[in-house]
Design an enzyme around this catalytic site. Structure first.
Site, short mmCIF file in Angstrom:
data_model
loop_
_atom_site.label_atom_id
_atom_site.label_comp_id
_atom_site.label_asym_id
_atom_site.label_seq_id
_atom_site.Cartn_x
_atom_site.Cartn_y
_atom_site.Cartn_z
N LEU A 152 -5.97 -8.15 -0.97
CA LEU A 152 -4.87 -7.22 -0.71
C LEU A 152 -4.56 -7.14 0.78
CD1 LEU A 152 -5.86 -4.35 -3.17
CD2 LEU A 152 -4.18 -6.17 -3.52
N CYS A 153 -3.35 -6.73 1.08
CA CYS A 153 -2.88 -6.56 2.45
C CYS A 153 -3.90 -5.76 3.27
CB CYS A 153 -1.55 -5.82 2.40
SG CYS A 153 -0.81 -5.48 4.00
N PRO A 154 -4.24 -6.22 4.43
CA PRO A 154 -3.67 -7.31 5.22
C PRO A 154 -4.47 -8.61 5.14
CG PRO A 154 -5.05 -6.02 6.66
CD PRO A 154 -5.14 -5.38 5.27
#
Length: 78
Positions: free
Chosen positions: A15-17
């Site tokens: 997941l981000c980042p």
């Protein structure tokens, strides 16, 4: 004729980042003009990867989505 990348990065499940952070790290090991193919399934990658390429000066050659998995081809320019 399909482009054959010099390297691949599977960022699915991250997941981000993290997808962009791993992409940035992997690009450092490539030579100028080499291409990496990255796969990601994080919905934020649709925004993050093009933004990263624009800000860092790398060329986003293509972005495709197949069944929720995005594949990006990026050419290192710097």
């Amino acid at each position: 004729m399909a482009m054959i990348p010099n390297d691949t990065l599977d960022a699915c499940g991250l997941l981000c980042p993290l997808p962009v952070l791993k992409l940035r790290k992997r690009l450092k090991s490539l030579g100028i003009g080499e291409v990496i193919a990255m796969q990601a399934d994080d919905p934020a990658a649709i925004i993050d990867v093009p933004h990263f390429c624009a800000e860092s000066g790398h060329d986003l050659l293509s972005a495709t989505d197949t069944d929720g998995v995005q594949t990006y081809l990026i050419r290192k320019t710097l």
